[in-house]
Design an enzyme around this catalytic site. Structure first.
Site, short mmCIF file in Angstrom:
data_model
loop_
_atom_site.label_atom_id
_atom_site.label_comp_id
_atom_site.label_asym_id
_atom_site.label_seq_id
_atom_site.Cartn_x
_atom_site.Cartn_y
_atom_site.Cartn_z
N LYS A 60 3.32 1.85 -5.12
CA LYS A 60 3.81 3.15 -4.66
C LYS A 60 4.74 3.80 -5.70
O LYS A 60 4.79 5.04 -5.81
CB LYS A 60 4.51 3.03 -3.30
CG LYS A 60 3.58 3.26 -2.14
CD LYS A 60 2.67 2.10 -1.83
CE LYS A 60 1.23 2.25 -2.16
NZ LYS A 60 0.42 1.06 -1.80
N ALA A 123 4.91 -25.63 -2.33
CA ALA A 123 4.79 -26.60 -1.24
C ALA A 123 3.33 -26.98 -1.02
O ALA A 123 2.43 -26.15 -1.15
CB ALA A 123 5.37 -26.00 0.03
N TYR A 192 -8.99 0.31 -0.99
CA TYR A 192 -7.78 1.12 -1.12
C TYR A 192 -6.98 0.80 -2.38
O TYR A 192 -6.43 1.71 -3.02
CB TYR A 192 -6.93 1.07 0.16
CG TYR A 192 -5.95 -0.10 0.26
CD1 TYR A 192 -4.65 0.02 -0.19
CD2 TYR A 192 -6.34 -1.31 0.82
CE1 TYR A 192 -3.75 -1.03 -0.10
CE2 TYR A 192 -5.45 -2.36 0.93
CZ TYR A 192 -4.16 -2.23 0.47
OH TYR A 192 -3.29 -3.27 0.55
N ARG A 276 -8.81 -9.43 -1.94
CA ARG A 276 -7.86 -10.51 -2.11
C ARG A 276 -8.29 -11.70 -1.24
O ARG A 276 -8.83 -11.49 -0.17
CB ARG A 276 -6.44 -10.06 -1.76
CG ARG A 276 -5.91 -9.02 -2.75
CD ARG A 276 -4.54 -8.51 -2.37
NE ARG A 276 -3.49 -9.51 -2.42
CZ ARG A 276 -2.82 -9.86 -3.53
NH1 ARG A 276 -3.12 -9.31 -4.69
NH2 ARG A 276 -1.86 -10.76 -3.46
N HIS A 447 9.20 22.89 13.43
CA HIS A 447 8.36 23.80 12.64
C HIS A 447 9.14 24.26 11.42
O HIS A 447 10.33 24.56 11.54
CB HIS A 447 7.98 25.01 13.50
CG HIS A 447 7.23 26.05 12.71
ND1 HIS A 447 5.90 25.90 12.40
CD2 HIS A 447 7.64 27.23 12.15
CE1 HIS A 447 5.51 26.94 11.69
NE2 HIS A 447 6.53 27.77 11.52
P1 FAD Z 1 2.66 -12.46 0.37
O1 FAD Z 1 3.38 -11.19 0.29
O2 FAD Z 1 1.48 -12.67 -0.51
O3 FAD Z 1 3.74 -13.59 0.13
C1 FAD Z 1 3.38 -14.93 0.03
C2 FAD Z 1 4.42 -15.66 -0.78
O4 FAD Z 1 4.12 -17.06 -0.71
C3 FAD Z 1 4.40 -15.29 -2.26
O5 FAD Z 1 5.69 -14.88 -2.66
C4 FAD Z 1 3.95 -16.56 -2.97
O6 FAD Z 1 4.61 -16.75 -4.22
C5 FAD Z 1 4.37 -17.63 -1.97
N1 FAD Z 1 3.54 -18.86 -2.05
C6 FAD Z 1 2.20 -18.94 -2.13
N2 FAD Z 1 1.82 -20.24 -2.12
C7 FAD Z 1 2.95 -20.98 -2.04
C8 FAD Z 1 3.20 -22.38 -1.99
N3 FAD Z 1 2.23 -23.28 -2.01
N4 FAD Z 1 4.48 -22.79 -1.90
C9 FAD Z 1 5.51 -21.88 -1.88
N5 FAD Z 1 5.32 -20.55 -1.94
C10 FAD Z 1 4.05 -20.11 -1.99
N6 FAD Z 1 0.36 -3.68 2.17
C11 FAD Z 1 0.90 -2.68 2.89
O7 FAD Z 1 1.22 -2.87 4.07
N7 FAD Z 1 1.11 -1.44 2.34
C12 FAD Z 1 0.79 -1.17 1.06
O8 FAD Z 1 0.98 -0.05 0.60
C13 FAD Z 1 0.22 -2.21 0.28
N8 FAD Z 1 -0.10 -1.98 -1.01
C14 FAD Z 1 -0.58 -3.01 -1.76
C15 FAD Z 1 -0.87 -2.78 -3.10
C16 FAD Z 1 -1.35 -3.79 -3.89
C17 FAD Z 1 -1.65 -3.53 -5.34
C18 FAD Z 1 -1.52 -5.11 -3.34
C19 FAD Z 1 -2.01 -6.25 -4.20
C20 FAD Z 1 -1.25 -5.36 -2.02
C21 FAD Z 1 -0.77 -4.31 -1.21
N9 FAD Z 1 -0.49 -4.50 0.14
C22 FAD Z 1 0.03 -3.47 0.88
C23 FAD Z 1 -0.76 -5.78 0.81
C24 FAD Z 1 0.54 -6.60 0.99
O9 FAD Z 1 1.10 -6.84 -0.28
C25 FAD Z 1 0.22 -7.91 1.70
O10 FAD Z 1 -0.49 -7.66 2.88
C26 FAD Z 1 1.50 -8.64 2.04
O11 FAD Z 1 2.24 -8.93 0.90
C27 FAD Z 1 1.19 -9.94 2.79
O12 FAD Z 1 2.37 -10.59 3.10
P2 FAD Z 1 2.42 -12.18 3.27
O13 FAD Z 1 3.80 -12.51 3.70
O14 FAD Z 1 1.27 -12.64 4.09
O15 FAD Z 1 2.12 -12.78 1.84
#
Ligand code: FAD
Length: 479
Positions: A60, A123, A192, A276, A447
């Site tokens: 963004k 982990a 997207y 993804r 408005h």
């Molecule tokens: P994540 O945010 O992926 O967090 C998971 C965390 O777990 C990471 O920090 C990772 O390092 C950690 N991890 C992974 N494996 C391990 C392990 N074995 N041990 C310890 N830590 C670990 N979503 C929106 O709602 N709005 C948007 O505008 C939007 N734009 C996006 C733009 C882009 C370019 C991308 C790539 C994604 C976008 N998304 C957006 C999607 C959004 O980023 C994800 O849906 C969101 O981050 C998911 O959250 P989460 O907590 O499931 O996982």
């Protein structure tokens, strides 16, 4: 390698500190639990997750820069005499990092203030109640948990014929880290993420081609909403190659094949944005008696529980892979593991694309409502007749509402147009609160605003006063 054999006891373990994990951790801490979060960091994450470090926020920020340039040029018609002499993407990277760092520090501070301990490391399950945590420089340890929440998110999918090399072939993460605008680039995938990046880079001056295997863009979105976006791609000079498959990369460029044969696109860079995949592969899930489906997702119940003691949330569970969905699930999972009544049963999860114009939806589309057998009425209002949109220089797009006539309630709202991602908040609230059309019509909207479009978008189906007007009449007559 894990060196310590004696496991440290942990009350509630959260794996991953993205918008799912950190929200779950904060909620559980609020409910009095001792919470430990393990976060591996690295290029695709950190405290705040993919969303903060390589997703929502960086993308963004880039879109905002591109839009500022584009708007400056577009406002020449309104008398603005300004010239953009160039784009310093290196300076952008510093600005973006300052935003990400500030927000990450904010989340770290929140976790700290709630007494949540964060351990840096990766982990992996080593048993039903045990994980091994390894950190590159600090060796490893075992943690023995009472309960756990898996929130490891997702990672970019690579194409076998086009592996990421960090130079010519980039993931969205690589694209968002560029320190110069490429002269030309191809975006593979018109979902997207691909379209957001393609539109932003085109506005920043790149020559952009979008390559999509299907015969339309944004395949998960109602097609009528995508039409204004497709028109805008043309206006921005973005070439759209639908029904085209990537063959591979050669010195001359990207080779793509369509029904009329192969062609080579002479592009400097290729951004692969074909989706993804859930980060469940390296978690050793089998050690905890957990499995995944063919897409790598963990199956959960309405409380987000995969087993009575282990929950899973966010991108690694079914449903839209969005940050706010992960956070909402995080709260439900924490409540459920803390013995509170909880279920993840939203009426509407807002889904947005920060394209130009933006697309946002909440609740049911017309087709879904009809398929569900509802008594459907549909209305819409165009931004071409909205005064605020006119002053923004925007005419494209519309808001549409889907109403269940028999139940007297709004069941869906879709918008494509300026700031649709902001406008959808009211639509989401209307669907979630089981609002009747009259509730929205009876609410005075400021408005001139884009938000005036929502009441105007309601279908004209009401010949007699609905329950709200009837109730008001009853109050008035009994006074
Ligand atoms: P994540 O945010 O992926 O967090 C998971 C965390 O777990 C990471 O920090 C990772 O390092 C950690 N991890 C992974 N494996 C391990 C392990 N074995 N041990 C310890 N830590 C670990 N979503 C929106 O709602 N709005 C948007 O505008 C939007 N734009 C996006 C733009 C882009 C370019 C991308 C790539 C994604 C976008 N998304 C957006 C999607 C959004 O980023 C994800 O849906 C969101 O981050 C998911 O959250 P989460 O907590 O499931 O996982």
């Amino acid at each position: 390698m894990v060196v310590g054999e004696i496991a440290e006891p942990v009350d509630l373990l959260v794996i991953g500190a993205g918008p799912g994990g950190y929200v779950a951790a904060l909620r559980a801490a609020e409910l009095g639990r001792e919470v430990v979060v393990v976060e591996r960091g690295g290029e695709e994450g950190g405290v705040g997750g993919a969303c903060l470090h390589v997703g929502c926020i960086p993308s963004k920020a880039l879109i905002e820069l591109a839009q500022a340039k584009h708007r400056t040029e577009a406002m020449a018609v309104a008398g603005l005499r300004a010239e953009t002499t160039g784009v310093d993407l290196g300076a952008f990277q510093d600005w973006k990092s300052s935003i990400v760092d500030r927000l990450a520090t904010g989340v770290e501070g929140l976790l700290e203030r709630h007494g949540v301990r964060t351990i840096e490391g990766s982990a992996r399950f080593a048993g039903r109640d045990r994980v091994a945590v390894t950190a590159p420089d600090a060796g490893g340890r075992f943690l023995e948990f009472g309960q756990a929440i898996i929130a490891t998110g997702s990672r970019p999918i690579a194409l076998p014929e086009l592996p990421f090399d960090g130079e010519r072939v980039l993931s969205s993460t690589g694209a968002l880290a560029l320190d110069a605008v490429p002269g030309s680039l191809a975006i593979v995938g018109a979902g997207y993420i691909g379209l957001e990046l393609g539109i932003a880079f085109a506005k920043l001056g790149a020559d952009v081609t979008v390559v999509e295997a299907l015969d339309r863009v944004l395949p998960s979105v109602d097609e009528s909403l995508t039409k204004p976006v497709v028109s805008r791609l043309g206006e921005l000079g973005i070439a759209l190659l639908l029904g085209s498959r990537v063959v591979g990369l050669v010195d001359e460029g990207l080779v793509v094949a369509a029904s009329d044969g192969e062609r080579t696109l002479p592009v400097e860079r290729v951004i692969v944005a074909v989706g993804r995949a859930p980060s469940t592969e390296d978690l050793g899930l089998e050690a905890a008696d957990l499995g995944v489906d063919e897409q790598g997702l963990i199956a959960v119940d309405e409380q987000r529980l995969a087993t009575p003691r282990i929950a899973a949330i966010g991108d690694l569970t079914a449903g839209p892979a969005l940050a706010h969905k992960a956070s909402a699930e995080g709260k439900v999972a924490a409540d459920a593991l803390c013995g509170r009544p909880a279920a993840f049963e939203p009426m509407a999860i807002p889904v947005m694309a920060f394209t130009d114009p933006e697309i946002a939806t909440a609740g049911l589309t017309e087709a879904e409502a009809r398929e569900a057998g509802l008594d459907v009425a549909v209305g819409s209002s165009s931004f071409a007749s909205n005064g605020r949109a006119a002053t923004l220089g925007e005419r494209a797009g519309f808001i549409r509402t889907v109403v269940d006539r028999s139940a007297d309630r709004i069941v869906g709202v879709q918008a494509v147009g300026p700031h649709a991602s902001e406008l959808i908040a009211e639509g989401t609230l209307a669907v979630e609160m089981v609002a009747s059309p009259e509730d929205v019509l009876g609410t005075i909207h400021a408005h001139p605003t884009l938000g005036e479009g929502l009441p105007t978008a309601l279908p004209h189906i009401f010949e007699r006063p609905g329950p709200r007007a009837a109730a008001l009449e009853e109050v008035a007559s009994s006074a």
